[in-house]
Design a protein around this motif. Structure first.
Motif, PDB file in Angstrom:
ATOM      1  N   SER A  74       0.846  -1.194   0.000  1.00  0.00           N
ATOM      2  CA  SER A  74       0.000   0.000   0.000  1.00  0.00           C
ATOM      3  C   SER A  74       0.876   1.237   0.000  1.00  0.00           C
ATOM      4  CB  SER A  74      -0.892   0.030   1.238  1.00  0.00           C
ATOM      5  OG  SER A  74      -1.716  -1.097   1.289  1.00  0.00           O
ATOM      6  N   ILE A  84      -3.786   6.893  -9.036  1.00  0.00           N
ATOM      7  CA  ILE A  84      -4.962   6.032  -9.054  1.00  0.00           C
ATOM      8  C   ILE A  84      -5.623   6.113 -10.427  1.00  0.00           C
ATOM      9  CG2 ILE A  84      -7.260   5.621  -8.064  1.00  0.00           C
ATOM     10  CD1 ILE A  84      -6.069   6.839  -5.420  1.00  0.00           C
ATOM     11  N   GLY A  88      -9.435   3.876 -11.313  1.00  0.00           N
ATOM     12  CA  GLY A  88      -8.331   3.001 -10.914  1.00  0.00           C
ATOM     13  C   GLY A  88      -7.467   2.501 -12.055  1.00  0.00           C
ATOM     14  N   LEU A  91      -3.712   2.804 -11.332  1.00  0.00           N
ATOM     15  CA  LEU A  91      -3.406   1.844 -10.280  1.00  0.00           C
ATOM     16  C   LEU A  91      -3.293   0.429 -10.858  1.00  0.00           C
ATOM     17  CD1 LEU A  91      -3.140   0.821  -7.365  1.00  0.00           C
ATOM     18  CD2 LEU A  91      -5.621   1.030  -7.155  1.00  0.00           C
ATOM     19  N   GLN A  95       0.037  -1.835 -10.878  1.00  0.00           N
ATOM     20  CA  GLN A  95       0.049  -3.169 -10.265  1.00  0.00           C
ATOM     21  C   GLN A  95       0.621  -4.194 -11.239  1.00  0.00           C
ATOM     22  OE1 GLN A  95      -3.100  -4.934  -7.638  1.00  0.00           O
ATOM     23  NE2 GLN A  95      -3.573  -6.067  -9.519  1.00  0.00           N
ATOM     24  N   ASP A 115      -2.311  -1.225  -3.514  1.00  0.00           N
ATOM     25  CA  ASP A 115      -3.336  -0.238  -3.181  1.00  0.00           C
ATOM     26  C   ASP A 115      -2.652   1.112  -3.059  1.00  0.00           C
ATOM     27  OD1 ASP A 115      -5.704   1.000  -2.540  1.00  0.00           O
ATOM     28  OD2 ASP A 115      -5.911   0.070  -0.573  1.00  0.00           O
ATOM     29  N   TYR A 119      -7.606   3.416  -2.119  1.00  0.00           N
ATOM     30  CA  TYR A 119      -8.605   3.290  -3.178  1.00  0.00           C
ATOM     31  C   TYR A 119      -9.200   1.881  -3.239  1.00  0.00           C
ATOM     32  CZ  TYR A 119     -10.724   3.036  -7.782  1.00  0.00           C
ATOM     33  OH  TYR A 119     -11.611   2.831  -8.816  1.00  0.00           O
ATOM     34  N   ARG A 120      -8.343   0.873  -3.268  1.00  0.00           N
ATOM     35  CA  ARG A 120      -8.844  -0.505  -3.386  1.00  0.00           C
ATOM     36  C   ARG A 120      -9.689  -0.920  -2.193  1.00  0.00           C
ATOM     37  NH1 ARG A 120      -7.191  -3.312  -7.802  1.00  0.00           N
ATOM     38  NH2 ARG A 120      -5.071  -2.942  -8.479  1.00  0.00           N
ATOM     39  N   GLU A 121      -9.277  -0.524  -1.013  1.00  0.00           N
ATOM     40  CA  GLU A 121     -10.047  -0.906   0.177  1.00  0.00           C
ATOM     41  C   GLU A 121     -11.440  -0.278   0.136  1.00  0.00           C
ATOM     42  OE1 GLU A 121     -11.195  -3.076   3.077  1.00  0.00           O
ATOM     43  OE2 GLU A 121      -9.230  -3.330   2.157  1.00  0.00           O
ATOM     44  N   ARG A 124     -13.339  -2.063  -2.513  1.00  0.00           N
ATOM     45  CA  ARG A 124     -13.714  -3.406  -2.049  1.00  0.00           C
ATOM     46  C   ARG A 124     -15.010  -3.353  -1.230  1.00  0.00           C
ATOM     47  NH1 ARG A 124      -9.903  -7.776  -0.726  1.00  0.00           N
ATOM     48  NH2 ARG A 124      -8.342  -6.156  -0.939  1.00  0.00           N
TER      49      ARG A 124
END
Length: 186
Positions: A74, A84, A88, A91, A95, A115, A119-121, A124
């Motif tokens: 992260s 991001i 996303g 991002l 990744q 992450d 953003y991803r959390e 999610r």
């Protein structure tokens, strides 16, 4: 003759019971997670991301963790929205580049999750809610429900939420327009 037949039958019975006793049950066997290898992936990824941040002149702190069977890296900081991107996209690209850097270093395919700025959390949580609400609708109507196209990460979160609700889902279509379809219980 009957003596040899009974000996053969006894041998088969013994072999059969040994085979059953020695064979592990498939349901009880879980693949082992190599924590050290995942931590190494995280270290490699953190070094790679740190280099990218330096090149792009972004400030950010890097946190590493192992969650389940994947390394998690992260990046947190004040001005990371550009990393991001819209929905996303940047991002996702970072990744994939990071996974390639890990693969180049380790020789193994990486399932690393990156992450940035939480953003991803946040995504999610939103996707889990979308998956649960769609599953409730399918339970109520009994009709198949296709969802909008999603990234692999997003589809995985929705599949998990649908499975938790006791329904079945599948991914259909071709990238980048692959989407989740939720099916009612038969």
């Amino acid at each position: 003759m009957s003596n040899s037949n009974s000996t053969t039958a006894e041998a088969e019975e013994i072999r059969g019971s040994v085979a059953v006793a020695d064979a592990p049950e498939q349901d009880d066997v879980e693949p082992e997670v190599d924590i050290e290898a995942l931590e190494r992936e995280g270290d490699i990824a953190a070094d790679y991301i740190e280099g990218l941040l330096d090149i792009a002149d972004f400030d950010g702190d890097i946190d590493m963790d192992v969650e389940g069977d994947r390394a998690m890296v992260s990046v947190v900081g004040a001005t990371l929205d550009e990393l991001i991107g819209d929905k996303g996209e940047v991002l996702e690209a970072m990744q994939e580049l990071t996974r390639l850097a890990v693969h180049r270093s380790t020789g193994s395919r990486s399932r690393l999750m990156l992450d940035i700025g939480g953003y991803r959390e946040g995504r999610r949580r939103a996707l889990a809610r979308i998956g649960a609400e769609a599953a409730d609708e399918v339970k109520r109507t009994g009709e198949v429900k296709p969802l909008a196209p999603m990234t692999p990460f997003e589809r995985k979160v929705v599949h998990d939420a649908v499975a938790e609700a006791g329904l079945h889902s599948e991914s259909e279509g071709e990238e980048p327009n692959r989407y989740v379809v939720i099916h009612p219980v038969d």
